[in-house]
Design a protein around this motif. Sequence first.
Motif, short mmCIF file in Angstrom:
data_model
loop_
_atom_site.label_atom_id
_atom_site.label_comp_id
_atom_site.label_asym_id
_atom_site.label_seq_id
_atom_site.Cartn_x
_atom_site.Cartn_y
_atom_site.Cartn_z
N ALA A 47 1.03 -1.06 -0.02
CA ALA A 47 -0.10 -0.55 0.10
C ALA A 47 0.69 1.06 0.26
N GLN A 48 1.92 0.80 -0.42
CA GLN A 48 2.93 2.20 -0.01
C GLN A 48 3.69 2.55 -1.44
N ARG A 49 3.95 1.39 -2.24
CA ARG A 49 4.70 1.30 -3.86
C ARG A 49 4.92 3.06 -3.82
N GLY A 50 5.92 3.40 -4.16
CA GLY A 50 6.26 4.44 -4.77
C GLY A 50 6.41 5.52 -3.64
N LEU A 51 5.95 5.88 -2.88
CA LEU A 51 6.02 6.71 -1.84
C LEU A 51 7.59 6.95 -1.63
N GLY A 52 7.74 8.69 -1.34
CA GLY A 52 8.74 9.02 -0.34
C GLY A 52 10.21 8.81 -1.26
N ARG A 53 9.57 8.84 -2.33
CA ARG A 53 10.86 9.34 -3.20
C ARG A 53 11.68 10.38 -2.94
N GLY A 54 12.80 10.03 -3.50
CA GLY A 54 14.05 11.26 -3.27
C GLY A 54 15.16 11.53 -1.78
N LEU A 55 13.88 9.93 -0.56
CA LEU A 55 14.62 10.19 0.84
C LEU A 55 15.51 9.03 0.76
N GLN A 56 16.12 9.24 1.16
CA GLN A 56 17.45 8.94 2.12
C GLN A 56 17.01 7.94 2.62
N ILE A 57 17.56 6.37 2.61
CA ILE A 57 16.82 5.02 3.16
C ILE A 57 16.36 5.26 4.59
N ILE A 58 17.43 5.62 5.80
CA ILE A 58 16.54 5.79 6.71
C ILE A 58 15.27 6.45 7.07
N ASP A 59 16.03 7.49 5.95
CA ASP A 59 14.35 8.89 6.20
C ASP A 59 13.49 8.02 5.44
N TRP A 60 13.47 7.41 5.08
CA TRP A 60 12.69 6.56 4.17
C TRP A 60 11.44 6.16 5.20
N LEU A 61 12.74 5.10 5.95
CA LEU A 61 12.11 4.01 6.32
C LEU A 61 11.30 5.25 7.44
N ASN A 62 11.38 5.67 8.26
CA ASN A 62 11.18 6.82 9.53
C ASN A 62 9.89 7.58 8.59
N GLU A 63 9.59 7.67 7.86
CA GLU A 63 8.94 8.99 7.47
C GLU A 63 8.01 7.39 6.93
N ILE A 64 7.93 6.93 6.28
CA ILE A 64 6.87 6.58 5.23
C ILE A 64 6.90 5.39 5.80
N THR A 65 8.09 4.11 6.14
CA THR A 65 7.35 2.36 6.07
C THR A 65 7.54 2.13 7.48
N PHE A 66 8.30 3.16 8.54
CA PHE A 66 8.10 2.03 9.79
C PHE A 66 6.66 2.80 10.01
N LYS A 67 5.49 3.94 9.53
CA LYS A 67 4.28 4.04 9.73
C LYS A 67 3.35 3.08 9.30
N ASN A 68 3.53 2.83 7.60
CA ASN A 68 3.06 2.35 6.82
C ASN A 68 2.40 0.91 7.83
N GLU A 69 3.77 0.42 8.39
CA GLU A 69 3.81 -1.27 8.79
C GLU A 69 3.39 -1.38 9.73
N ALA A 70 3.06 -0.45 10.59
CA ALA A 70 3.17 0.18 12.25
C ALA A 70 1.13 -0.63 11.83
N LYS A 71 0.38 -0.19 11.07
CA LYS A 71 -1.17 -0.15 10.58
C LYS A 71 -0.94 -1.66 10.59
N PHE A 72 0.01 -2.35 10.32
CA PHE A 72 -0.90 -4.13 10.78
C PHE A 72 -1.01 -5.14 11.89
N ALA A 73 -0.70 -3.62 12.63
CA ALA A 73 -1.12 -4.56 14.35
C ALA A 73 -3.00 -4.85 14.26
N ASN A 74 -3.19 -4.19 12.64
CA ASN A 74 -4.77 -4.39 12.64
C ASN A 74 -5.15 -5.27 12.05
N LEU A 75 -5.52 -6.48 12.54
CA LEU A 75 -5.84 -7.92 11.28
C LEU A 75 -6.84 -7.55 10.27
#
Length: 465
Positions: free
Chosen positions: A88-116
């Motif tokens: 659900a986040q494919r293509g988001l966060g272009r231009g970000l360095q890897i660690i920033d991309w994880l913090n700004e886009i990815t971890f927020k998205n993956e946290a949603k999977f607490a909801n089954l």
Amino acid sequence: MAKRLAFYGTIIHSQNIGRTDILENALICTGEDGIITALEPNVPPDQLDDKLSGLNLNTEVYDVHRLHRGELLIPGFVDTHNHAPQWAQRGLGRGLQIIDWLNEITFKNEAKFANLQYARKVYTQAVKGFLKQGITTASYYASIHGPATKLLAEICFAEGQRALIGKCNMNRNSPPFYIEPSSQESLTATQEVIDAIKQIDPEACLIKPILTPRFAISCTEELLQGLGELAAENPGLPIQTHFNEALSEIDMTLSLFPDYTNEADLYSRFGLLNDRTILAHCCHMTQYEIERLKQVGCGIAHCPIANTTVGGGFMAAPIRDFLRQGITKIGLGTDSGGGFSSSILDAMRQAFIVSNAREKMTAGKDQSLTVDECFYMATLGGARVCGLDHKVGNFAVGKEFDACLVRTYEPADHDMDADLDLSVPLGVMTPIEVEDSFRTILEKFVMSADDRNIARVWVRGKCVK
Ligand code: XAN
């Protein structure tokens, strides 16, 4: 039980990195268990009926497919590096360095999977979406959540996708809303997921667990140690992690583990580097590390799309250099969502592009990749990386039938072999010309097709598209 299948037509598959076999007038048959029972090239058309009756192939028990000139049978694609929650986040966060991309886009998205409920929705879309594109095998990173990871396993099994499925381990350098409370809790949850996957598919017909320390940055020494012990206690258990992806990531890793000068020694020290390990990226490699990977027999997941669109660099794995040094356990990863595309066809094309760039950067020393090499990485190479080449990756009697039916034209009621001019191209693929060889048709498919040209897909003999 699947229906027995028989196909007559052109079959294309890899035998190794430098050899693609094009079998014309070939007959391939499968049993009810999805295992290939016969593979015979060069069966003259006028002998086909005799051959079918000789093999006792009547259409009541066999689903017989006669392929016309615009159709090919190829092995299913293997995606060696895929983050299922990032669908659900494919293509988001272009231009970000890897660690920033994880913090700004990815971890927020993956946290949603607490909801089954959310996990079920996205994972179902993802697995169906990958199958639709001919990805018959995927090595998945799930989120940190045990229950959602089990759900991903159930969905792969129910939809009929072959998969390695790993719960991510992350107990440090992660935001408070997306972190495991301790190494012990991370290990316990990992063991629970392993047990659950073994319960869903006790004989590992389709799905298997895989240890998934996200990367050393997100794991304490204690956690890496515990995962290494799990790997030692379970000799068949594969392992996957991100490896030498970006300079900023390597710098951070080595500052967290000051006793090491490189990532190969680090993972090796914790018992996580062996011939069951899948290393994603491998972009910045010292000669020492290349030799270590070769010695140990690790698999490499080459992810050229993510490497050139996220992470702040234009540096993908030096595949030609690996090949020159005798490393061929290499597959392709969509790495979706860091990679914006979920298509292995796109990954093949980007592998050409980055290899062309490397040819320029090395003044011709590292020559660009060929169609054969990319096709190998997308199929047999990927199967080797996932430790599944005894089952899939190409066609052979005794292997399991994971395949894609490539179609270049709309089905027609006229004789398509005779009347190509009357036929309507399917999708937007480069059209087939009368004089095209099957090699040319393969090249046109690899370079310009999309999921519309993957007409049907089978996993273990069962039609999944
Ligand atoms: N390193 C990573 N690299 C990547 O491409 N995607 C990720 O999710 C990730 N996590 C660590």
